[in-house]
Design a protein around this motif. Structure first.
Motif, PDB file in Angstrom:
ATOM      1  N   VAL A 117       0.806  -1.149   0.053  1.00 46.63           N
ATOM      2  CA  VAL A 117       0.172   0.011  -0.060  1.00 46.63           C
ATOM      3  C   VAL A 117       0.831   1.246   0.075  1.00 46.63           C
ATOM      4  O   VAL A 117       1.563   1.319   0.776  1.00 46.63           O
ATOM      5  CB  VAL A 117      -0.965   0.068   1.189  1.00 46.63           C
ATOM      6  CG1 VAL A 117      -1.851   1.069   1.316  1.00 46.63           C
ATOM      7  CG2 VAL A 117      -1.746  -1.063   1.272  1.00 46.63           C
ATOM      8  N   ILE A 118       0.564   1.945  -1.024  1.00 44.90           N
ATOM      9  CA  ILE A 118       1.295   3.339  -1.012  1.00 44.90           C
ATOM     10  C   ILE A 118       0.393   4.571  -0.937  1.00 44.90           C
ATOM     11  O   ILE A 118      -0.664   4.690  -1.518  1.00 44.90           O
ATOM     12  CB  ILE A 118       2.106   3.473  -2.513  1.00 44.90           C
ATOM     13  CG1 ILE A 118       2.898   2.330  -2.805  1.00 44.90           C
ATOM     14  CG2 ILE A 118       2.833   4.951  -2.549  1.00 44.90           C
ATOM     15  CD1 ILE A 118       3.532   2.334  -4.114  1.00 44.90           C
ATOM     16  N   MET A 119       0.730   5.231   0.183  1.00 45.39           N
ATOM     17  CA  MET A 119      -0.123   6.471   0.479  1.00 45.39           C
ATOM     18  C   MET A 119       0.768   7.783  -0.032  1.00 45.39           C
ATOM     19  O   MET A 119       1.718   8.085   0.199  1.00 45.39           O
ATOM     20  CB  MET A 119      -0.173   6.640   1.980  1.00 45.39           C
ATOM     21  CG  MET A 119      -0.799   5.318   2.599  1.00 45.39           C
ATOM     22  SD  MET A 119      -0.670   5.505   4.532  1.00 45.39           S
ATOM     23  CE  MET A 119      -1.328   3.836   4.779  1.00 45.39           C
ATOM     24  N   LEU A 120      -0.073   8.672  -0.556  1.00 41.39           N
ATOM     25  CA  LEU A 120       0.380  10.076  -1.140  1.00 41.39           C
ATOM     26  C   LEU A 120      -0.375  11.146  -0.457  1.00 41.39           C
ATOM     27  O   LEU A 120      -1.561  10.849  -0.026  1.00 41.39           O
ATOM     28  CB  LEU A 120       0.073  10.338  -2.548  1.00 41.39           C
ATOM     29  CG  LEU A 120       1.359   9.484  -3.770  1.00 41.39           C
ATOM     30  CD1 LEU A 120       1.216   8.090  -3.522  1.00 41.39           C
ATOM     31  CD2 LEU A 120       0.927  10.252  -4.978  1.00 41.39           C
ATOM     32  N   SER A 121       0.271  12.051  -0.267  1.00 40.30           N
ATOM     33  CA  SER A 121      -0.367  13.566   0.358  1.00 40.30           C
ATOM     34  C   SER A 121      -0.485  14.263  -0.751  1.00 40.30           C
ATOM     35  O   SER A 121       0.259  13.886  -1.747  1.00 40.30           O
ATOM     36  CB  SER A 121       0.445  14.078   1.571  1.00 40.30           C
ATOM     37  OG  SER A 121       1.808  14.396   1.101  1.00 40.30           O
ATOM     38  N   LEU A 122      -0.877  15.623  -0.494  1.00 38.43           N
ATOM     39  CA  LEU A 122      -1.283  16.572  -1.647  1.00 38.43           C
ATOM     40  C   LEU A 122      -0.083  16.898  -2.558  1.00 38.43           C
ATOM     41  O   LEU A 122       0.896  17.057  -1.909  1.00 38.43           O
ATOM     42  CB  LEU A 122      -1.680  17.921  -1.201  1.00 38.43           C
ATOM     43  CG  LEU A 122      -3.204  17.791  -0.430  1.00 38.43           C
ATOM     44  CD1 LEU A 122      -3.469  19.053   0.049  1.00 38.43           C
ATOM     45  CD2 LEU A 122      -4.212  17.646  -1.346  1.00 38.43           C
ATOM     46  N   CYS A 123      -0.207  16.891  -3.988  1.00 40.09           N
ATOM     47  CA  CYS A 123       0.912  16.998  -4.830  1.00 40.09           C
ATOM     48  C   CYS A 123       1.172  18.357  -4.707  1.00 40.09           C
ATOM     49  O   CYS A 123       2.332  18.675  -5.034  1.00 40.09           O
ATOM     50  CB  CYS A 123       0.696  16.152  -6.008  1.00 40.09           C
ATOM     51  SG  CYS A 123      -0.793  16.748  -7.117  1.00 40.09           S
ATOM     52  N   ASP A 124       0.162  19.354  -4.734  1.00 35.13           N
ATOM     53  CA  ASP A 124       0.177  20.652  -4.834  1.00 35.13           C
ATOM     54  C   ASP A 124       0.258  21.267  -3.467  1.00 35.13           C
ATOM     55  O   ASP A 124      -0.346  22.228  -2.852  1.00 35.13           O
ATOM     56  CB  ASP A 124      -1.084  21.234  -5.490  1.00 35.13           C
ATOM     57  CG  ASP A 124      -2.499  20.739  -4.912  1.00 35.13           C
ATOM     58  OD1 ASP A 124      -2.451  19.791  -4.233  1.00 35.13           O
ATOM     59  OD2 ASP A 124      -3.629  22.005  -4.987  1.00 35.13           O
ATOM     60  N   TYR A 125       1.131  20.616  -2.701  1.00 35.99           N
ATOM     61  CA  TYR A 125       1.479  20.999  -1.143  1.00 35.99           C
ATOM     62  C   TYR A 125       1.840  22.587  -1.103  1.00 35.99           C
ATOM     63  O   TYR A 125       2.441  23.189  -1.902  1.00 35.99           O
ATOM     64  CB  TYR A 125       2.719  20.127  -0.967  1.00 35.99           C
ATOM     65  CG  TYR A 125       3.044  20.695   0.660  1.00 35.99           C
ATOM     66  CD1 TYR A 125       2.511  20.359   1.649  1.00 35.99           C
ATOM     67  CD2 TYR A 125       4.258  21.726   0.807  1.00 35.99           C
ATOM     68  CE1 TYR A 125       2.889  20.817   3.059  1.00 35.99           C
ATOM     69  CE2 TYR A 125       4.731  22.020   1.901  1.00 35.99           C
ATOM     70  CZ  TYR A 125       4.131  21.847   3.015  1.00 35.99           C
ATOM     71  OH  TYR A 125       4.640  22.127   4.249  1.00 35.99           O
ATOM     72  N   LYS A 126       1.263  23.258  -0.191  1.00 35.64           N
ATOM     73  CA  LYS A 126       1.560  24.577   0.118  1.00 35.64           C
ATOM     74  C   LYS A 126       1.941  24.645   1.748  1.00 35.64           C
ATOM     75  O   LYS A 126       1.162  23.934   2.499  1.00 35.64           O
ATOM     76  CB  LYS A 126       0.445  25.383  -0.413  1.00 35.64           C
ATOM     77  CG  LYS A 126       0.315  25.620  -1.724  1.00 35.64           C
ATOM     78  CD  LYS A 126      -0.979  26.485  -2.084  1.00 35.64           C
ATOM     79  CE  LYS A 126      -1.454  26.437  -3.401  1.00 35.64           C
ATOM     80  NZ  LYS A 126      -1.730  25.205  -3.848  1.00 35.64           N
ATOM     81  N   ASP A 127       2.842  25.488   1.939  1.00 35.68           N
ATOM     82  CA  ASP A 127       3.391  25.502   3.565  1.00 35.68           C
ATOM     83  C   ASP A 127       2.127  26.323   4.468  1.00 35.68           C
ATOM     84  O   ASP A 127       2.511  27.568   4.744  1.00 35.68           O
ATOM     85  CB  ASP A 127       4.743  26.141   3.616  1.00 35.68           C
ATOM     86  CG  ASP A 127       5.097  25.877   5.079  1.00 35.68           C
ATOM     87  OD1 ASP A 127       4.732  25.145   5.883  1.00 35.68           O
ATOM     88  OD2 ASP A 127       6.168  26.435   5.287  1.00 35.68           O
ATOM     89  N   THR A 128       1.067  25.524   4.551  1.00 31.02           N
ATOM     90  CA  THR A 128       0.132  26.201   5.306  1.00 31.02           C
ATOM     91  C   THR A 128      -0.336  25.257   6.421  1.00 31.02           C
ATOM     92  O   THR A 128      -0.038  24.150   6.300  1.00 31.02           O
ATOM     93  CB  THR A 128      -1.443  26.443   4.504  1.00 31.02           C
ATOM     94  OG1 THR A 128      -1.792  25.106   4.076  1.00 31.02           O
ATOM     95  CG2 THR A 128      -0.952  27.212   3.238  1.00 31.02           C
ATOM     96  N   PRO A 129      -1.174  25.850   7.559  1.00 28.92           N
ATOM     97  CA  PRO A 129      -1.336  24.982   8.708  1.00 28.92           C
ATOM     98  C   PRO A 129      -2.308  23.846   8.291  1.00 28.92           C
ATOM     99  O   PRO A 129      -2.348  22.806   8.661  1.00 28.92           O
ATOM    100  CB  PRO A 129      -2.111  25.860   9.657  1.00 28.92           C
ATOM    101  CG  PRO A 129      -1.462  27.231   9.218  1.00 28.92           C
ATOM    102  CD  PRO A 129      -1.158  27.079   7.789  1.00 28.92           C
ATOM    103  N   GLU A 130      -3.139  24.038   7.326  1.00 36.21           N
ATOM    104  CA  GLU A 130      -4.103  23.239   6.772  1.00 36.21           C
ATOM    105  C   GLU A 130      -3.405  21.904   6.068  1.00 36.21           C
ATOM    106  O   GLU A 130      -3.627  20.899   6.392  1.00 36.21           O
ATOM    107  CB  GLU A 130      -5.223  23.804   5.798  1.00 36.21           C
ATOM    108  CG  GLU A 130      -6.141  22.628   5.349  1.00 36.21           C
ATOM    109  CD  GLU A 130      -7.234  22.326   6.236  1.00 36.21           C
ATOM    110  OE1 GLU A 130      -8.120  21.366   5.778  1.00 36.21           O
ATOM    111  OE2 GLU A 130      -7.261  22.671   7.329  1.00 36.21           O
ATOM    112  N   CYS A 131      -2.465  22.396   5.171  1.00 35.68           N
ATOM    113  CA  CYS A 131      -1.631  21.347   4.337  1.00 35.68           C
ATOM    114  C   CYS A 131      -0.840  20.354   5.101  1.00 35.68           C
ATOM    115  O   CYS A 131      -0.659  19.283   5.341  1.00 35.68           O
ATOM    116  CB  CYS A 131      -0.874  21.889   3.183  1.00 35.68           C
ATOM    117  SG  CYS A 131      -1.867  22.381   1.640  1.00 35.68           S
ATOM    118  N   ASN A 132      -0.279  21.455   6.087  1.00 32.30           N
ATOM    119  CA  ASN A 132       0.586  20.330   6.952  1.00 32.30           C
ATOM    120  C   ASN A 132      -0.173  19.281   7.941  1.00 32.30           C
ATOM    121  O   ASN A 132       0.179  18.311   8.249  1.00 32.30           O
ATOM    122  CB  ASN A 132       1.181  21.341   8.114  1.00 32.30           C
ATOM    123  CG  ASN A 132       2.529  22.060   7.083  1.00 32.30           C
ATOM    124  OD1 ASN A 132       2.934  21.538   6.128  1.00 32.30           O
ATOM    125  ND2 ASN A 132       2.740  23.360   7.272  1.00 32.30           N
TER     126      ASN A 132
END
Length: 371
Positions: A281-296
C-alpha cells in the motif's frame, strides 16, 4: 449594430490541426468486448453485465455518494489490448457522459490514444483521437504500424467521459490476436481525487497512473473520482476483495475537512489491510502542497496512518510526501490552475512515485523478466 464574431477554423490555416483521414483501406471492425481483445480497468465488468462502469453497480449513493456513482461511468484507466500486423488501426465509437471542461483538453477528457510495441522493441506512443465539441459518434485513424510487422497495441479510453460502444478497425486480412501478457500479472489500483482520475492530462496516456503502469508493465485500475473520493468504507471493502499487485491512494483533496480525513483515512487503510494482509500500500499526500497549517495538518494525518502501521509491524506500507511530487524547480509550471497537474506535473509525479512502485512490485514480476 453589433456584429457577431465568426469562429475561426484553425485547420484552414494550419493543416497540422486537421483531423486525419482513414484513406482507401478496407477496414473490418470488431467490438472490443469480444475476444481476442482484452479490456482492462473494469474489475467488476462481468458482475456489472459488461457495462463500462468502474465500481460494482450494487453500490448505492448512500454507500458511496452521488459523484462516485455518476463518475463511475467515466472510463479513466480503461484500456484495450491486442496484437495485430494491420498497417493502420481505426476506432469507431459512440461517446457518453462527456465532460467538456474549460481547463482540460478535449483530447484528454473525451479522446483516445494508442501505444504500440513492435516485437523486440520498446513501447511507443502512436496517435491521439481528438473529438470535436459535442461530438458523440467517432470514426477516426487511431494508430499507424511503424514497421508493418506484428505489434502489441494498447488503446486508452477517455478520462473524463464514458463510452457506449467501442470498435477497433483493422485492415481486412490482417491478424488479430490476444496481447502479450503483462510482466506484472495483477493490477495496480489507484483510488483518489480528480488528479487520480487524470485531470488535466492532455490525453489519456499522460495521466500519471497510466505512465506508471506502462513503465512497470502492469494492468491499471483507476478509481479516481473528481471531487468525490471521500474514503467510504463500502468501497474499501470492495477494493479489498480484488486480487491486486499494489494499492495507491491519495484522496486527500476530496476530504471536505481535515477532520473528515482523520476520521476516514486510517479506517480505510485498515479495511484494506484486514482483507489483504500482504498487499503493498502506497499513501500519497497532496501533490500541490503549500506550506500552510491546513496542508501540514492533512499531511500529518496521512503520515500518522503510515507510522501507526509501521510501528505495528507492517512492512508493506509506504508513504510518499506530496511536497516532493512536483520537484523543487518550477513547481508553478506543473498545474493548469494551481491544483490539477498538466502533463509536466503528471510526469514529475510519475518520476517520483516510480521508484517506490518498482520496489513493491519487485517480487511480483514474471519469472525471467526485469522488474
Amino acid at each position: 449594430m453589433a456584429t457577431q464574431k465568426r469562429r475561426m477554423d484553425i485547420s484552414r490555416i494550419d493543416s497540422n490541426f486537421s483531423a486525419p483521414g482513414i484513406g482507401d483501406f478496407n477496414i473490418v471492425y470488431t467490438d472490443v468486448k469480444k475476444t481476442p481483445f482484452v479490456l482492462e480497468g473494469l474489475p467488476w465488468f462481468k458482475q456489472n453485465k459488461s457495462a463500462y462502469y468502474r465500481i460494482p453497480k450494487k453500490l448505492t449513493e448512500q454507500e458511496t455518494n452521488g459523484g462516485v456513482v455518476t463518475l463511475s461511468n467515466h472510463t479513466a484507466g480503461v484500456c484495450v489490448r491486442f496484437r495485430s500486423d494491420s498497417p493502420i488501426l481505426t476506432v469507431r465509437a459512440k461517446l457518453a457522459y462527456s465532460s467538456d471542461m474549460n481547463h482540460m483538453p478535449r483530447a484528454g477528457s473525451a479522446g483516445f490514444d494508442s501505444y504500440c510495441t513492435p516485437d523486440g522493441e520498446k513501447q511507443r506512443y502512436s496517435k491521439t483521437v481528438q473529438p470535436n465539441r459535442d461530438q458523440i459518434d467517432i470514426e477516426a485513424l487511431l494508430g499507424i504500424n511503424p514497421g508493418k510487422g506484428v505489434c502489441d497495441w494498447q488503446i486508452n479510453l477517455p478520462l473524463y467521459g464514458g463510452v457506449e460502444k467501442v470498435e477497433i478497425g483493422i485492415v481486412k486480412g490482417s491478424s488479430l490476436d490476444s496481447p502479450t501478457p503483462h510482466r506484472v500479472e495483477l493490477p495496480v489500483l489507484f483510488y483518489g481525487s480528480s488528479i487520480t482520475q487524470g485531470g488535466c492530462a492532455s490525453r489519456p496516456g499522460n495521466a500519471y497512473t497510466s505512465m506508471l503502469c506502462r513503465a512497470v508493465d502492469a494492468p491499471q485500475i483507476n478509481l479516481g473520482f473528481s471531487g468525490s473520493a471521500r474514503g467510504e468504507t463500502a468501497l474499501a471493502e470492495e477494493i479489498g476483495k480484488l486480487k491486486l499487485a499494489a494499492f495507491v491512494y491519495d484522496y486527500d483533496h476530496n476530504a471536505p475537512t481535515a477532520e473528515h480525513l482523520e476520521k476516514t483515512h486510517e479506517k480505510f487503510f485498515r479495511i484494506i489491510r484486514r482483507l489483504q494482509p500482504d498487499l503493498p500500500v502506497i499513501m500519497l499526500s497532496l501533490c500541490d502542497y503549500k506550506d500552510t497549517p491546513e496542508c501540514n495538518r492533512r499531511r500529518e494525518i496521512i503520515r500518522t496512518t503510515w507510522r501507526n502501521a509501521v510501528e505495528g509491524g507492517d512492512r508493506n506500507v509506504y508513504f510518499i510526501d506530496g511536497e516532493t511530487l512536483f520537484g523543487r524547480k518550477m513547481r508553478d509550471a506543473c498545474t493548469v490552475d494551481g491544483c490539477h497537474p498538466n502533463d509536466l506535473g503528471f510526469y514529475r509525479m510519475y518520476k517520483h512515485v516510480l521508484p517506490t512502485l518498482k520496489k513493491v512490485l519487485k517480487k511480483k514480476t514474471r519469472k525471467g523478466s526485469e522488474g
